[in-house]
Motif scaffolding. Structure first.
Motif, mmCIF file in Angstrom:
data_model
loop_
_atom_site.group_PDB
_atom_site.id
_atom_site.type_symbol
_atom_site.label_atom_id
_atom_site.label_comp_id
_atom_site.label_asym_id
_atom_site.label_seq_id
_atom_site.Cartn_x
_atom_site.Cartn_y
_atom_site.Cartn_z
ATOM 1 N N LEU A 196 0.809 -1.213 0.000
ATOM 2 C CA LEU A 196 0.000 0.000 0.000
ATOM 3 C C LEU A 196 0.843 1.265 0.000
ATOM 4 O O LEU A 196 0.308 2.361 0.097
ATOM 5 C CB LEU A 196 -0.936 -0.002 1.217
ATOM 6 N N SER A 197 2.141 1.126 -0.128
ATOM 7 C CA SER A 197 3.036 2.280 -0.071
ATOM 8 C C SER A 197 3.404 2.748 -1.480
ATOM 9 O O SER A 197 3.985 1.974 -2.260
ATOM 10 C CB SER A 197 4.302 1.909 0.700
ATOM 11 N N PRO A 198 3.139 4.003 -1.812
ATOM 12 C CA PRO A 198 3.539 4.502 -3.137
ATOM 13 C C PRO A 198 5.056 4.548 -3.306
ATOM 14 O O PRO A 198 5.574 4.354 -4.411
ATOM 15 C CB PRO A 198 2.955 5.902 -3.196
ATOM 16 N N THR A 199 5.773 4.781 -2.216
ATOM 17 C CA THR A 199 7.236 4.800 -2.297
ATOM 18 C C THR A 199 7.772 3.424 -2.667
ATOM 19 O O THR A 199 8.718 3.303 -3.469
ATOM 20 C CB THR A 199 7.837 5.249 -0.943
ATOM 21 N N ALA A 200 7.173 2.367 -2.100
ATOM 22 C CA ALA A 200 7.610 1.012 -2.425
ATOM 23 C C ALA A 200 7.358 0.709 -3.904
ATOM 24 O O ALA A 200 8.208 0.119 -4.581
ATOM 25 C CB ALA A 200 6.893 0.001 -1.544
ATOM 26 N N TRP A 201 6.193 1.118 -4.424
ATOM 27 C CA TRP A 201 5.895 0.888 -5.835
ATOM 28 C C TRP A 201 6.827 1.677 -6.739
ATOM 29 O O TRP A 201 7.244 1.187 -7.790
ATOM 30 C CB TRP A 201 4.436 1.210 -6.139
ATOM 31 N N VAL A 245 11.719 1.649 -10.266
ATOM 32 C CA VAL A 245 13.140 1.960 -10.493
ATOM 33 C C VAL A 245 13.933 0.675 -10.702
ATOM 34 O O VAL A 245 14.806 0.599 -11.587
ATOM 35 C CB VAL A 245 13.704 2.795 -9.322
ATOM 36 N N LEU A 246 13.636 -0.355 -9.902
ATOM 37 C CA LEU A 246 14.327 -1.637 -10.081
ATOM 38 C C LEU A 246 14.016 -2.243 -11.458
ATOM 39 O O LEU A 246 14.906 -2.802 -12.113
ATOM 40 C CB LEU A 246 13.930 -2.618 -8.981
ATOM 41 N N GLY A 247 12.768 -2.121 -11.899
ATOM 42 C CA GLY A 247 12.402 -2.618 -13.228
ATOM 43 C C GLY A 247 13.133 -1.875 -14.330
ATOM 44 O O GLY A 247 13.596 -2.472 -15.305
#
Length: 157
Positions: A57-62, A67-69
């Protein structure tokens, strides 16, 4: 809180199915079901489920996953270009080698140097123990086919 409740319910249901399976005298399958059923409750108890729920549910995590993708796409893209260039360079080098070999073949000093491997020497004399060149190869081929015909007849073909 909801994720923990769902995991607990899944574990309870799985353990119930394992008990019914054990009642039917399928103990190996029941033990395997019990093991699978204990995984969700174990994840709840270690806090992994809460962490995953917070992360999902965290936009920062998404954004981090994005960025990893992007980094993975850059790595894969540069690797593909590198392989394509290496293949093209190898093709150019092979073509250059073939051209040099062709030019060297035209300018050969001894063009009949491989004549001994063909059955004669450079002077035209036959090797000792070699068959005379007057015998036709057609006779040898006929003998080979007669052997094959005999084998086929033996097997009824």
């Amino acid at each position: 809180m909801i994720a923990e409740t769902v995991c607990s319910a899944v574990s309870a249901a799985g353990l119930g199915i394992a008990v019914v399976t054990a009642y039917r005298k399928r103990f190996l399958t029941a033990a395997r079901l019990a093991a699978y059923s204990l995984v969700p409750i174990g994840l709840v108890m270690t806090g992994v489920v809460g962490w995953l729920a917070d992360t999902a549910l965290s936009p920062t995590a998404w954004a981090g996953f994005g960025v990893l993708g992007a980094a993975w796409l850059l790595f894969a893209g540069t690797r593909a270009v590198e392989r394509r260039r290496a293949g093209a360079d190898a093709d150019r080098k092979a073509a250059g080698r073939a051209g040099r070999a062709e030019r060297a073949g035209r300018d050969a000093v001894a063009p009949t140097a491989s004549a001994p491997s063909l059955g004669g020497t450079a002077r035209g004399t036959a090797r000792p123990g070699a068959r005379p060149s007057a015998t036709p190869r057609a006779a040898d081929a006929a003998e080979d086919f007669s052997d094959i015909e005999a084998i086929l007849k033996k097997h009824g073909i």
